[in-house]
Motif scaffolding. Structure first.
Motif, PDB file in Angstrom:
ATOM      1  N   SER A   1       0.772  -1.152  -0.278  1.00 44.74           N
ATOM      2  CA  SER A   1       0.122   0.051  -0.078  1.00 44.74           C
ATOM      3  C   SER A   1       1.172   1.311   0.081  1.00 44.74           C
ATOM      4  CB  SER A   1      -1.041  -0.049   1.275  1.00 44.74           C
ATOM      5  OG  SER A   1       0.088  -0.318   2.141  1.00 44.74           O
ATOM      6  N   ASP A   2       1.705   1.661   0.969  1.00 43.73           N
ATOM      7  CA  ASP A   2       2.882   2.701   0.799  1.00 43.73           C
ATOM      8  C   ASP A   2       3.861   2.200  -0.407  1.00 43.73           C
ATOM      9  OD1 ASP A   2       2.362   3.486   3.218  1.00 43.73           O
ATOM     10  OD2 ASP A   2       3.196   2.123   4.125  1.00 43.73           O
ATOM     11  N   ILE A   3       4.252   1.193  -1.350  1.00 44.10           N
ATOM     12  CA  ILE A   3       5.057   1.454  -2.782  1.00 44.10           C
ATOM     13  C   ILE A   3       3.816   2.266  -3.667  1.00 44.10           C
ATOM     14  CG2 ILE A   3       6.221  -0.304  -5.036  1.00 44.10           C
ATOM     15  CD1 ILE A   3       6.856  -1.813  -2.188  1.00 44.10           C
ATOM     16  N   LEU A   4       2.818   1.211  -3.704  1.00 42.81           N
ATOM     17  CA  LEU A   4       2.057   2.021  -4.790  1.00 42.81           C
ATOM     18  C   LEU A   4       1.020   3.604  -4.715  1.00 42.81           C
ATOM     19  CD1 LEU A   4      -1.009  -0.847  -5.367  1.00 42.81           C
ATOM     20  CD2 LEU A   4       0.942  -0.596  -5.919  1.00 42.81           C
ATOM     21  N   GLN A   5       2.167   4.434  -3.429  1.00 42.19           N
ATOM     22  CA  GLN A   5       1.218   5.294  -3.025  1.00 42.19           C
ATOM     23  C   GLN A   5       3.050   6.419  -3.705  1.00 42.19           C
ATOM     24  OE1 GLN A   5      -1.142   6.864  -2.688  1.00 42.19           O
ATOM     25  NE2 GLN A   5      -1.696   4.845  -3.100  1.00 42.19           N
ATOM     26  N   LEU A   6       4.012   5.767  -3.511  1.00 44.76           N
ATOM     27  CA  LEU A   6       5.629   7.030  -4.370  1.00 44.76           C
ATOM     28  C   LEU A   6       5.245   7.027  -5.300  1.00 44.76           C
ATOM     29  CD1 LEU A   6       8.230   4.145  -3.161  1.00 44.76           C
ATOM     30  CD2 LEU A   6       6.606   6.023  -1.790  1.00 44.76           C
ATOM     31  N   LYS A   7       5.785   8.372  -5.724  1.00 44.26           N
ATOM     32  CA  LYS A   7       5.672   9.493  -6.620  1.00 44.26           C
ATOM     33  C   LYS A   7       7.164   9.609  -6.658  1.00 44.26           C
ATOM     34  CE  LYS A   7       0.944  11.511  -6.526  1.00 44.26           C
ATOM     35  NZ  LYS A   7       0.403  13.154  -7.343  1.00 44.26           N
ATOM     36  N   LYS A   8       7.312   9.983  -8.087  1.00 44.84           N
ATOM     37  CA  LYS A   8       9.034  10.347  -9.095  1.00 44.84           C
ATOM     38  C   LYS A   8       9.890  10.404  -8.265  1.00 44.84           C
ATOM     39  CE  LYS A   8      10.859  12.963 -12.697  1.00 44.84           C
ATOM     40  NZ  LYS A   8      11.410  13.478 -13.829  1.00 44.84           N
ATOM     41  N   GLU A   9       9.445  11.564  -7.589  1.00 43.50           N
ATOM     42  CA  GLU A   9      10.343  12.243  -5.970  1.00 43.50           C
ATOM     43  C   GLU A   9      10.726  11.574  -5.490  1.00 43.50           C
ATOM     44  OE1 GLU A   9       8.230  14.448  -9.798  1.00 43.50           O
ATOM     45  OE2 GLU A   9       7.577  12.980  -7.819  1.00 43.50           O
ATOM     46  N   ASP A  10       9.877  10.774  -5.026  1.00 47.79           N
ATOM     47  CA  ASP A  10      10.099   9.275  -3.863  1.00 47.79           C
ATOM     48  C   ASP A  10      11.941   9.123  -4.246  1.00 47.79           C
ATOM     49  OD1 ASP A  10       8.096  10.401  -2.263  1.00 47.79           O
ATOM     50  OD2 ASP A  10       7.284   9.239  -3.340  1.00 47.79           O
ATOM     51  N   LEU A  11      11.954   8.378  -5.570  1.00 49.92           N
ATOM     52  CA  LEU A  11      12.969   7.338  -5.349  1.00 49.92           C
ATOM     53  C   LEU A  11      14.490   8.791  -5.978  1.00 49.92           C
ATOM     54  CD1 LEU A  11      11.370   4.966  -7.307  1.00 49.92           C
ATOM     55  CD2 LEU A  11      11.841   5.109  -4.683  1.00 49.92           C
ATOM     56  N   LEU A  12      14.203  10.052  -6.205  1.00 52.45           N
ATOM     57  CA  LEU A  12      15.338  10.373  -6.483  1.00 52.45           C
ATOM     58  C   LEU A  12      16.361  10.759  -5.389  1.00 52.45           C
ATOM     59  CD1 LEU A  12      13.649  12.947  -8.939  1.00 52.45           C
ATOM     60  CD2 LEU A  12      15.098  10.466  -9.118  1.00 52.45           C
ATOM     61  N   GLY A  13      16.235  10.515  -4.627  1.00 51.00           N
ATOM     62  CA  GLY A  13      17.047  10.665  -2.831  1.00 51.00           C
ATOM     63  C   GLY A  13      17.614   9.607  -2.397  1.00 51.00           C
ATOM     64  N   THR A  14      18.588  10.266  -1.571  1.00 54.51           N
ATOM     65  CA  THR A  14      18.775   8.401  -0.853  1.00 54.51           C
ATOM     66  C   THR A  14      17.965   7.877  -0.124  1.00 54.51           C
ATOM     67  OG1 THR A  14      19.749   9.901   0.944  1.00 54.51           O
ATOM     68  CG2 THR A  14      21.022   8.906  -0.644  1.00 54.51           C
ATOM     69  N   HIS A  15      16.729   8.378   0.830  1.00 52.12           N
ATOM     70  CA  HIS A  15      15.928   8.356   1.559  1.00 52.12           C
ATOM     71  C   HIS A  15      14.191   8.172   1.036  1.00 52.12           C
ATOM     72  CE1 HIS A  15      19.397   8.248   3.985  1.00 52.12           C
ATOM     73  NE2 HIS A  15      18.473   7.705   5.115  1.00 52.12           N
ATOM     74  N   ILE A  16      13.766   7.583   1.193  1.00 50.50           N
ATOM     75  CA  ILE A  16      12.190   7.640   0.889  1.00 50.50           C
ATOM     76  C   ILE A  16      11.528   8.074   2.378  1.00 50.50           C
ATOM     77  CG2 ILE A  16       9.614   6.308  -0.176  1.00 50.50           C
ATOM     78  CD1 ILE A  16      11.414   4.161  -1.470  1.00 50.50           C
ATOM     79  N   ILE A  17      10.837   8.760   1.662  1.00 49.71           N
ATOM     80  CA  ILE A  17      10.326   9.476   3.179  1.00 49.71           C
ATOM     81  C   ILE A  17       8.548   9.202   2.984  1.00 49.71           C
ATOM     82  CG2 ILE A  17       9.938  11.393   4.656  1.00 49.71           C
ATOM     83  CD1 ILE A  17      12.978  12.096   3.753  1.00 49.71           C
ATOM     84  N   ILE A  18       7.883   8.163   3.798  1.00 50.55           N
ATOM     85  CA  ILE A  18       6.863   8.303   3.439  1.00 50.55           C
ATOM     86  C   ILE A  18       5.982   8.347   5.215  1.00 50.55           C
ATOM     87  CG2 ILE A  18       7.006   6.453   1.353  1.00 50.55           C
ATOM     88  CD1 ILE A  18       6.133   4.413   4.142  1.00 50.55           C
ATOM     89  N   ARG A  19       4.282   8.213   4.701  1.00 54.13           N
ATOM     90  CA  ARG A  19       3.528   8.284   6.060  1.00 54.13           C
ATOM     91  C   ARG A  19       3.028   7.033   5.608  1.00 54.13           C
ATOM     92  NH1 ARG A  19       2.434  11.339  10.031  1.00 54.13           N
ATOM     93  NH2 ARG A  19       2.950  12.956   9.600  1.00 54.13           N
ATOM     94  N   GLU A  20       2.919   6.260   6.698  1.00 55.12           N
ATOM     95  CA  GLU A  20       2.729   4.761   6.141  1.00 55.12           C
ATOM     96  C   GLU A  20       0.869   4.672   6.516  1.00 55.12           C
ATOM     97  OE1 GLU A  20       5.568   1.485   7.792  1.00 55.12           O
ATOM     98  OE2 GLU A  20       4.570   2.679   9.735  1.00 55.12           O
TER      99      GLU A  20
ATOM    100  N   LYS B   1       7.748   7.476   8.293  1.00 57.08           N
ATOM    101  CA  LYS B   1       8.999   7.175   8.372  1.00 57.08           C
ATOM    102  C   LYS B   1       9.923   7.220   6.652  1.00 57.08           C
ATOM    103  CE  LYS B   1       9.037   1.571   8.932  1.00 57.08           C
ATOM    104  NZ  LYS B   1       8.528   0.751   7.926  1.00 57.08           N
ATOM    105  N   ARG B   2      10.885   6.629   6.803  1.00 59.65           N
ATOM    106  CA  ARG B   2      11.735   7.679   6.435  1.00 59.65           C
ATOM    107  C   ARG B   2      13.135   5.948   6.250  1.00 59.65           C
ATOM    108  NH1 ARG B   2      17.761   9.712   7.268  1.00 59.65           N
ATOM    109  NH2 ARG B   2      17.797  11.679   5.689  1.00 59.65           N
ATOM    110  N   ILE B   3      13.286   5.487   4.894  1.00 60.50           N
ATOM    111  CA  ILE B   3      13.498   4.472   4.607  1.00 60.50           C
ATOM    112  C   ILE B   3      15.006   4.842   3.541  1.00 60.50           C
ATOM    113  CG2 ILE B   3      13.782   1.907   3.967  1.00 60.50           C
ATOM    114  CD1 ILE B   3      11.903   2.447   5.951  1.00 60.50           C
TER     115      ILE B   3
END
Length: 180
Positions: A42-61, A68-70
């Motif tokens: 459910s969290d993967i499906l909400q990711l957008k382009k900008e979420d993968l351009l850094g060293t970490h993924i920052i999401i609200r589960e 969360k900062r992964i």
């Protein structure tokens, strides 16, 4: 509800990757994200382009509502960021073919994984398999159940070990040696 297992065999993980690379880049990225970050589907499906351009993924589960900062593992970062760069700003990473800019739904993700699993003759697979596979291999490499418990936001180490199938491995091994 079916009980799913992690993919324990590294060779089967490689075969899944090869299958997805040959068939569909988006689906490969879905698989890679799941097994390398441990995020829920459910969290993967909400990711957008900008979420993968850094060293970490920052999401609200979505499930726990916790921020969360992964860290994206260096072994996956190049492939994930290159794929993200091929998308338009604001695009979902796992974009549906229906509509303008919508993510696929959970049932579509399940069908994608089932199709690949059938191709390599893998049973007991579902969307949680990605997260469990991450957890299983993280634990096997680090033996740090406390860290994994924190990553997964589980209530106890025993919950985490049961979730990733370590307890099942121990029972299976014990039964192999058992005789009457």
């Amino acid at each position: 509800m079916n009980f799913v297992q992690p993919i324990r065999d590294q060779e089967k993980i490689s075969k899944m990757k090869e299958y997805f690379k040959r068939c569909n880049q988006r689906n490969y990225i879905l698989f890679l994200l799941g097994i390398s970050t441990g995020l829920r589907i459910s969290d993967i499906l909400q990711l957008k382009k900008e979420d993968l351009l850094g060293t970490h993924i920052i999401i609200r589960e979505r499930k726990t509502r916790k921020q969360k900062r992964i860290r994206i593992p260096p072994s996956s970062r190049n492939e994930l960021s290159e794929y993200a760069k091929s998308l338009n700003d604001g695009d979902y990473i796992i974009k549906s073919r229906q509509g303008c800019n919508n993510p696929i739904d959970r049932s579509t993700a399940y069908r994608i994984l089932r199709q690949a699993a059938e191709f390599i003759n893998l049973k007991e697979i579902g969307t949680h398999t990605l997260r469990k596979t991450f957890g299983y291999h993280f634990y096997k490499q680090t033996k740090d159940v406390a860290m994994l418990q924190e990553l997964f936001n589980h209530s106890s180490p025993s919950v985490t070990l049961r979730y990733i199938g370590i307890n099942q491995d121990s029972m299976d091994k014990a039964m192999e040696k058992f005789k009457i």
